[in-house]
Structure formats: structure tokens, C-alpha cells
Design a protein around this motif. Structure first.
Motif, PDB file in Angstrom:
ATOM      1  N   PHE A 375     -19.190 -29.844  -2.646  1.00 35.93           N
ATOM      2  CA  PHE A 375     -18.648 -31.179  -2.944  1.00 35.93           C
ATOM      3  C   PHE A 375     -18.925 -31.492  -4.407  1.00 35.93           C
ATOM      4  O   PHE A 375     -19.949 -31.080  -4.956  1.00 35.93           O
ATOM      5  N   ALA A 376     -18.027 -32.256  -5.003  1.00 42.16           N
ATOM      6  CA  ALA A 376     -18.215 -32.611  -6.409  1.00 42.16           C
ATOM      7  C   ALA A 376     -17.640 -33.996  -6.673  1.00 42.16           C
ATOM      8  O   ALA A 376     -16.565 -34.348  -6.174  1.00 42.16           O
ATOM      9  N   ASP A 377     -18.382 -34.757  -7.456  1.00 40.22           N
ATOM     10  CA  ASP A 377     -17.873 -36.025  -7.997  1.00 40.22           C
ATOM     11  C   ASP A 377     -17.990 -35.898  -9.518  1.00 40.22           C
ATOM     12  O   ASP A 377     -19.046 -36.139 -10.100  1.00 40.22           O
ATOM     13  N   ILE A 378     -16.888 -35.461 -10.120  1.00 39.99           N
ATOM     14  CA  ILE A 378     -16.901 -35.139 -11.541  1.00 39.99           C
ATOM     15  C   ILE A 378     -15.738 -35.833 -12.233  1.00 39.99           C
ATOM     16  O   ILE A 378     -14.611 -35.833 -11.727  1.00 39.99           O
ATOM     17  N   GLY A 379     -15.994 -36.412 -13.411  1.00 43.65           N
ATOM     18  CA  GLY A 379     -14.925 -36.959 -14.239  1.00 43.65           C
ATOM     19  C   GLY A 379     -14.553 -38.379 -13.865  1.00 43.65           C
ATOM     20  O   GLY A 379     -15.026 -38.957 -12.887  1.00 43.65           O
ATOM     21  N   ASP A 380     -13.672 -38.949 -14.679  1.00 38.91           N
ATOM     22  CA  ASP A 380     -13.203 -40.328 -14.492  1.00 38.91           C
ATOM     23  C   ASP A 380     -12.010 -40.315 -13.552  1.00 38.91           C
ATOM     24  O   ASP A 380     -10.923 -39.862 -13.907  1.00 38.91           O
ATOM     25  N   GLU A 381     -12.204 -40.768 -12.334  1.00 41.62           N
ATOM     26  CA  GLU A 381     -11.135 -40.740 -11.336  1.00 41.62           C
ATOM     27  C   GLU A 381     -10.582 -42.145 -11.076  1.00 41.62           C
ATOM     28  O   GLU A 381     -10.228 -42.500  -9.968  1.00 41.62           O
ATOM     29  N   GLN A 382     -10.498 -42.952 -12.126  1.00 40.99           N
ATOM     30  CA  GLN A 382      -9.952 -44.311 -11.983  1.00 40.99           C
ATOM     31  C   GLN A 382      -8.512 -44.253 -11.485  1.00 40.99           C
ATOM     32  O   GLN A 382      -7.707 -43.472 -11.983  1.00 40.99           O
ATOM     33  N   SER A 383      -8.172 -45.064 -10.488  1.00 49.30           N
ATOM     34  CA  SER A 383      -6.842 -45.037  -9.888  1.00 49.30           C
ATOM     35  C   SER A 383      -6.152 -46.376 -10.105  1.00 49.30           C
ATOM     36  O   SER A 383      -6.575 -47.406  -9.560  1.00 49.30           O
ATOM     37  N   ILE A 384      -5.089 -46.378 -10.928  1.00 44.98           N
ATOM     38  CA  ILE A 384      -4.349 -47.628 -11.190  1.00 44.98           C
ATOM     39  C   ILE A 384      -3.575 -48.045  -9.948  1.00 44.98           C
ATOM     40  O   ILE A 384      -3.502 -49.216  -9.583  1.00 44.98           O
TER      41      ILE A 384
END
Length: 789
Positions: A375-384
Motif C-alpha cells: 500500500f502507498a500514500d504518495i504525492g498530492d492526490e487533491q481531487s477537484i
């Protein structure tokens, strides 16, 4: 393995690099369906295949695989009794030919005794069909054209077509030359509607007659088939139709021949795809300087010199990453742009590659874990679209991870707790790490929060880490430092950039004292680490040198024993040859004695001198040992012997018997040999048993060793055979010591037996140069004159 992790870590780009190495469509399919697995047995087989591929690449330049198309659709058409065209048959034939070539290739590897773990298993399943392969190769060319050799009928038809075309061209060439050239737009022969025509100017269309097949776009040129060749063109057309019909018949025949082997051909195509895929993995590993890792079912990850495979090899920085054995969680702290995220991705991507059976970009001795999920939570995953902030997006992902994580999971958190209030974010990060750790998962996380540095120090199974920063150059080195938490370096950077020191000192007083102490502690740890690293490299150099010397010594030791075994074998062989030769001679002597015994009833038995003669021959079968001085065993035995005055000895250099008189010095004795007294080294002496006292014999011309004079003649007349030979032996020694160069031995004429025995004795005496019967006036055949060396 979940698809999201493959997308996050860009596993698809690794597969793209792999696809550049395959040459068959079946190999492309293998790469397309490639995905990480967690079954230990299957994964071990995959990695063993990759290891085999690298070995074949290193020893033979790789598996010789040509470009092959997907023949599954062709075999499907064969299944429904449809016919294949020439190109499809050529593609099937290429698969059959490649099968035969690879079978020979792996047979050669077996003959060379090259050990492979898995490739032979795949190769042994290939089914060669040489007769069918030969038939297709003879009938169809690579581009699908049917050859003349496909059938006798086709060869005949094509021969007729060539003759017809030649006749038509000759006819047309005659029409376009000379005076007829003025009626033509161009003096050439061309084709229209599969018929030979010539380009005629529109106004002269009636000059040649015949049939108009086409005209130019301007209408000024007509393509006319002259009446002289109409019949020839008709004949050619019929022959072309016959050719097409024969080709269709051949294609149908070849297609029918494929039908019984359809499943074998499909199996071969599948196996060739597997072998192509294995070869591609090996080429991929060589190109990126990868190694095949071992598997730790305890999930102890050890990546030595790990490199991210998607970063330029000239720019990427190698790092040692260890997780699982001493600690289950690594917290990487420090400023941005230091390489924290890349380190996180390197661990995750290399783990995915290893669990896909691929080489990993690391050094020998590396090993991977066996995780059921990453599992990974990496980077900017902002969702418009979903109106989620960066923090909300991260937390949504983390919630999903925490619901699925277990003790067989590897979790990667990038900037854990970021995007919200620092105090709350740090508290959340600590709580999340505690929860994931309680489930037994393995974690690598990056963060900015200084609170997590203390967490990493206090929690068991957790260790701090940071990315090294060079304050002198104001740039990161991208080196991972395990055990050292990160610091911001803001004050040092500001000072290097020229900020007033007063401002810097005021800033230091403003920040919390504990934070300043923490930064000072981290700085001290970094200094200690650098010192330890320097000492480690020095020790490592000495260890490497010691290992090199040890290997050289082992090689020399092995070479010594190998040569020793060779020399022993050689010596045994030579000894056996000597024994065999001696046995053969002995057998001849024994056979001669038996023969004489058989005749004993008629001639009164074997005479005494004949038995003595046979005994002498047996004695001469012993080979003189010329290397005694070099024999360490005999030397040691000599060292143990004790000499004393009056002992009987043999002087080896003279071959004479003597008596020890007195010791003259260290290792030397005075020896009495006949009338001579000489000083001899102990090494040249061999202790003998005392001579037995013999009964008084008849007085001969040979005087005792103590006599003052030795005559130059020995009279043996009237002596027994054995006594005579013993007398000759003693006499010759005495004569040599007395300095005689020539002596005469009188043996009488008689039956000649004694003369022959003495001659045989003289022939083998090392001090006798020559011997011959005496002249008539000196005894003739009753005496022998002996010359000494």
C-alpha cells in the motif's frame, strides 16, 4: 496485488522497458499479463528462470530467438478446416523451425554441462516436427510466396509462363523498334489488366490493330494490345490461371498437413513465448545492471546499493535499505527535495519487481520480502471533481489502507499527516503509525514533523533516518542515513548565503530550547556517523584484501594437491609398467625352468649351474634406485642409524664393501676397502650385516683383502659353478681397488657352461668396459681377458 499500487509506483513503465527486449508476439503477451505474486514456490521458479536467462546471456550471448508472429488465429482456422495463405504458413513454419533450433541449442548446453535450474524443463517440452518443418520451408518463402519446388506441376507451369512472357516481349520489342517508334508515346512495354500492352499515340490507334485496354488521363495515349500478341496473351492468361489453381491446391494440402499437429504447434508457440520472456528479463537485468534477489519469507528486506530503475543511471544515487530484521518501521525526516520520496518509491518498486520475478537494481546479496499486499500514500492526490483537499484526499486513502493492512503488508507513507495544523498532523501521524504497527505491518514513512523524530527514537522496532545534506554546497547528496534523524539546516544555509549572524543568533534564541538541543544532537550524530563510515571503509578495504589473499591461497593449495595427485598417478603408472615388465621376464625364466624339468627324465635333471643362471636373471629384474639421495624417507632412516668402529658397511659411490676404522670428524669415517683406506661421508655409507665365516677353500690366485699384492690373473679351473662366480665377484673388486686396468680369468674349455656364465656376469658389471676370449697363445677359449673402465 492491488492495481492502485502498480499505478502509484509506475510499474507499467517497467513493463514497457521489458517489452523493448522481446521479439515474439507470445513474449509480448507474457509481459502484458505480468503482475506481482506472493506464492513462494511460483516466485522462486520465476526468479530461477531469470537467473538461468542471465547465465545463458553471460555464457552464450542469450537465447537465439527470431521475430515470431502470433499463430493462434492461424491454428483456429486450421481447427475449422480452413486453408491458410502463404504468409500464414510461413509464420507457422518459422515457429516449427525455431523449435528445432532451440532444441539443438539447449542440447548443446547440456553437452557442455552447463547447469540450469528451470530452462531445461521448459526446453524439454518443445515438440519438434522435422518432416513438416522441412515441407513448409521447401514450399513457402519467408514472405509467403510459394516456391517452384512446392510441386512438380507448379514448376512446369511457371516454366511455361516464363517462356510465354519471353515470346510476348520479343514480339512487342520488335513492334516498338525502328520505324514504328514514331507511332508510340514511349518505346516501352507495360501491363494493363494483366496483359502486355504498348503505349500508342491516339491518332495512330489503327496502325497496330488489336485491343485497347486503357488510356492516359489526357486521352492522348492509348494502351493497346497488338493483334500479333493477343493469342499469346490469351495463352499466358490460361497458364496464370493454372498457376493460381495449383497454388491453391498446395496451400490446401499444406494446411491439411498441419491439422494433426495443431495442439503441438500451439504448445510450441506458448513455450517459445515463455523462453522469449525469460530472455527479455535477462537482457533487461543486464541493461540496468540488476541482480536476481533471494526471497525472505520472514519479510527481511535487504537491498544493497538500491537504485530507482526509472532514473538515469548516471544520476541515480544508490542507497542501502534494510527493513524487517532489526526494525519494522523507518521514519525518514528532513527538508524537501532531499530524495525522501524517491527512496520510498525505490523500496516499493524494487519489491514489486522482485515479486514479479524480475531482476532488481541492487547489488549481489540483496533479498526481498514476500508481501501479500503493498500500500502507498504518495504525492498530492487533491481531487477537484470530488471537492477534496489535499489533506482529505490523503486521509481517504489512509483510511482505506488501514482497513486492509495486516502482518503481511508493506505500507509506504509520504509526508504522513501533512496538509493540516502541524500539532494535530503530528499527533495523527503518531497514532496512525501505532495502529499500523500494532497490526504487524512493515512501514516506511517520510515526514516534516520534529515530534516524529522523538517517536522514532522511543518506539521499539522503529528507527529514524534522514537524507544527507551538504551544507558546504547547499545541495542534497540523496544518501540515506539510517539511525540519524533529519534536521532543517536552515541556520547553516542562511549563514552560507550571507544572512547577518546577529539575525541568525536572535532566531536561535527564539526557537524552543529543546528543538535547538535536538538539532545539536543530530549534528553530533552526523559527525559520529561520518567518522564511523570512514573507519568502516578502511576496515572493509583490509577485509577485502584479506579475502583476496585467502582466495589466492586456496587456489594455490588446490593446485598443489591437484599436481600432487597427478604426480602420484604418474608414478603409480610407471611403477605398474615396471612390475608388469618384471613379471613378464620372470614368467619367461620360470617357463624355461619348467621346460628343463620336463626334460629331466631324459637328460638326468636340471643342472646346478642352470638353476644359478636362472637365479641371476631373476636378481637382475630389480631396477637400481638412482634417486636415493633425494628420497627423504631414506635420508631420515640414515639419520637414525648409529655407526661404530669395526662395522661392515657398503660404500654406495664405489659399490664396495668395507670396514669402519675410526670417526674422522662430523659425519665422516675412515673406511678400509681392501688395501685402500679412505675418508667417506656417512651419507654415502650403508650399514651391512657381518659376513659369515666361510670354510677354508682352495687357494687361488686371488689374495685376501689384507694382501699386499693382487695378481692380474684368476684361475677357476676345477671350481664348482656357484663358487666360481662368487670368486669372480670378489676378485674383480680387489683388482679394481689394486688399480689393474686389465685382468685374465682362466675358466678352462670343458663344456663351455662356466665361460658363458662368466660372460653374462661381466656383461652386467658396471666397472667392466669390455671382455673377449684370450688369443690362442694365451689360452684361447679357455680364458677371458677383461678391460676395466
Amino acid at each position: 496485488m492491488n492495481q492502485k499500487i502498480l499505478q502509484t509506483l509506475e510499474f507499467a513503465k517497467i513493463k514497457q522497458l521489458l517489452q523493448e527486449q522481446v521479439v515474439t508476439s507470445m513474449g509480448q503477451e507474457e509481459i502484458t499479463k505480468l503482475t506481482p505474486i506472493s506464492e513462494a514456490e511460483v516466485l522462486n521458479n520465476w526468479l530461477a528462470e531469470t537467473e538461468d536467462g542471465l547465465k545463458v546471456l553471460r555464457l552464450r550471448g542469450g537465447i537465439p530467438m527470431p521475430k515470431l508472429e502470433n499463430i493462434r488465429p492461424h491454428m483456429k482456422r486450421i481447427e475449422i478446416d480452413a486453408n491458410l495463405n502463404g504468409l500464414e504458413l510461413a509464420q507457422v513454419g518459422r515457429v516449427l523451425q525455431t523449435t528445432s533450433e532451440l532444441t539443438r541449442f539447449f542440447d548443446d548446453l547440456k553437452d557442455a554441462e552447463i547447469e540450469l535450474s528451470r530452462l531445461y524443463w521448459w526446453a524439454d517440452q518443445l515438440v519438434t516436427i522435422p518432416s513438416l518443418s522441412q515441407r513448409i520451408r521447401e514450399s513457402v518463402e519467408e514472405d509467403g510466396r510459394i516456391t517452384d519446388e512446392a510441386s512438380p506441376e507448379l514448376k512446369t507451369i511457371r516454366s511455361q509462363i516464363r517462356r510465354s512472357e519471353q515470346t510476348i516481349r520479343e514480339q512487342l520489342d520488335g513492334l516498338i523498334r525502328g520505324k514504328n517508334a514514331k507511332y508510340l508515346s514511349d518505346a516501352l512495354v507495360t501491363m494493363r489488366n494483366d496483359r502486355y500492352v504498348i503505349p500508342v499515340k491516339h491518332e495512330y490507334r489503327s496502325v497496330f490493330g488489336g485491343v485497347v485496354h486503357d488510356q492516359s488521363s489526357s486521352g492522348q495515349t492509348l494502351f493497346i494490345e497488338p493483334k500479333q500478341v493477343v493469342e499469346l496473351n490469351n495463352k499466358l492468361r490460361q497458364q496464370q490461371i493454372a498457376e493460381r489453381q495449383e497454388i491453391e491446391r498446395i496451400l490446401a494440402e499444406l494446411s491439411a498437413e498441419l491439422a494433426p499437429y495443431r495442439l503441438d504447434i500451439l504448445q510450441n508457440a506458448y513455450l517459445l513465448g515463455k523462453l522469449d520472456f525469460i530472455a527479455a528479463k535477462a537482457s533487461f537485468g543486464k541493461q540496468l545492471k540488476g541482480v536476481v534477489p533471494s526471497i525472505s519469507e520472514e519479510n527481511h528486506v535487504v537491498l544493497k546499493g538500491a537504485r530507482h530503475p526509472l532514473i538515469d543511471a548516471d544520476k541515480v544515487v544508490a542507497n542501502d535499505i534494510r527493513l524487517g530484521e532489526d526494525y519494522q518501521a523507518i521514519l525518514i525526516t528532513g527538508p524537501n527535495t532531499g530524495g525522501k520520496t524517491i527512496t520510498l518509491k525505490t523500496l516499493g518498486l524494487l519489491q514489486l519487481m522482485g515479486q514479479s520475478g524480475l531482476p532488481v537494481m541492487a547489488e549481489e546479496g540483496s533479498q526481498i520480502g514476500l508481501f501479500t499486499e503493498l500500500f502507498a500514500d504518495i504525492g498530492d492526490e487533491q481531487s477537484i471533481e470530488q471537492s477534496l483537499s489535499t489533506f482529505s484526499s490523503h486521509m481517504t486513502n489512509i483510511v482505506d489502507i488501514m482497513s486492509k493492512v495486516d502482518e503481511q503488508s508493506l505500507v509506504l507513507f509520504d509526508e504522513l499527516g501533512a496538509g493540516t495544523d502541524p500539532q494535530e498532523g503530528a499527533a495523527l501521524a503518531i497514532s496512525i503509525l501505532d495502529h499500523v504497527g500494532a497490526k504487524g505491518a512493515y512501514v516506511m514513512a517520510t515526514t516534516h514533523y520534529p515530534e516524529l523524530k522523538v517517536y522514532g527514537y522511543n518506539r521499539s522496532g522503529t528507527i529514524n533516518a534522514s537524507m544527507e545534506f551538504d551544507v558546504d554546497t547547499l545541495s542534497p547528496t540523496y544518501k540515506l542515513l539510517i539511525g540519524v534523524p533529519g534536521r532543517s539546516n536552515a541556520f547553516e544555509i542562511s549563514k552560507r548565503l550571507g544572512l547577518d549572524e546577529t539575525v541568525i543568533e536572535e532566531a536561535k534564541q527564539i526557537i524552543d530550547g529543546e528543538s535547538q538541543d535536538l538539532n545539536d544532537m543530530i549534528a553530533d550524530l552526523e559527525n559520529r556517523r561520518k567518522m564511523a563510515e570512514t573507519e568502516y571503509h578502511e576496515v572493509r578495504h583490509h577485509v577485502d584484501e584479506a579475502e583476496r589473499l585467502h582466495r589466492e591461497l586456496e587456489n594455490a593449495y588446490g593446485y598443489f594437491f591437484e599436481e600432487q595427485e597427478k604426480e602420484l598417478a604418474k608414478a603409480k603408472q610407471e611403477a605398474n609398467a615396471l612390475v608388469k615388465e618384471a613379471e613378464e621376464e620372470a614368467e619367461k625364466i620360470i617357463a624355461d625352468i619348467r621346460k628343463k624339468q620336463l626334460l629331466s627324465g631324459q637328460q638326468g635333471g636340471v643342472k646346478e649351474h642352470e638353476l644359478i643362471d636362472a637365479k641371476s636373471k631373476m636378481t637382475r629384474l630389480y631396477h637400481e634406485e638412482t634417486q636415493l639421495k633425494k628420497n627423504k624417507v631414506l635420508q631420515k632412516a640414515k639419520e637414525q642409524k648409529q655407526f661404530k668402529s669395526g662395522d661392515d658397511v657398503k660404500v654406495e659411490s664405489f659399490g664396495q664393501r668395507g670396514t669402519l676404522l675410526k670417526k674422522m670428524g662430523e659425519g665422516q669415517w675412515q673406511v678400509q676397502m681392501g688395501i685402500l683406506k679412505m675418508v667417506i661421508d656417512e651419507d654415502d655409507l650403508t650399514l651391512l650385516k657381518p659376513e659369515k665365516v666361510e670354510p677354508k677353500r682352495m687357494i687361488s690366485t686371488v689374495k685376501s683383502s689384507g694382501a699386499s699384492r693382487v695378481t692380474n690373473q684368476l684361475d677357476l679351473r676345477g671350481k664348482r659353478y656357484e663358487d666360481a662366480l662368487a670368486e669372480v665377484d670378489r676378485y674383480l673388486d680387489a683388482a679394481i681397488l689394486a688399480g689393474h686396468s686389465q685382468v685374465t680369468i682362466v675358466h678352462g674349455k670343458g663344456t663351455g657352461v662356466l665361460r658363458k656364465a662368466i660372460a653374462n656376469y661381466l656383461k652386467n658389471h658396471r666397472n667392466v668396459q669390455s671382455y673377449e676370449l684370450a688369443p690362442a697363445n694365451q689360452g684361447g677359449s679357455g680364458a677371458t681377458i677383461v678391460q676395466f673402465k
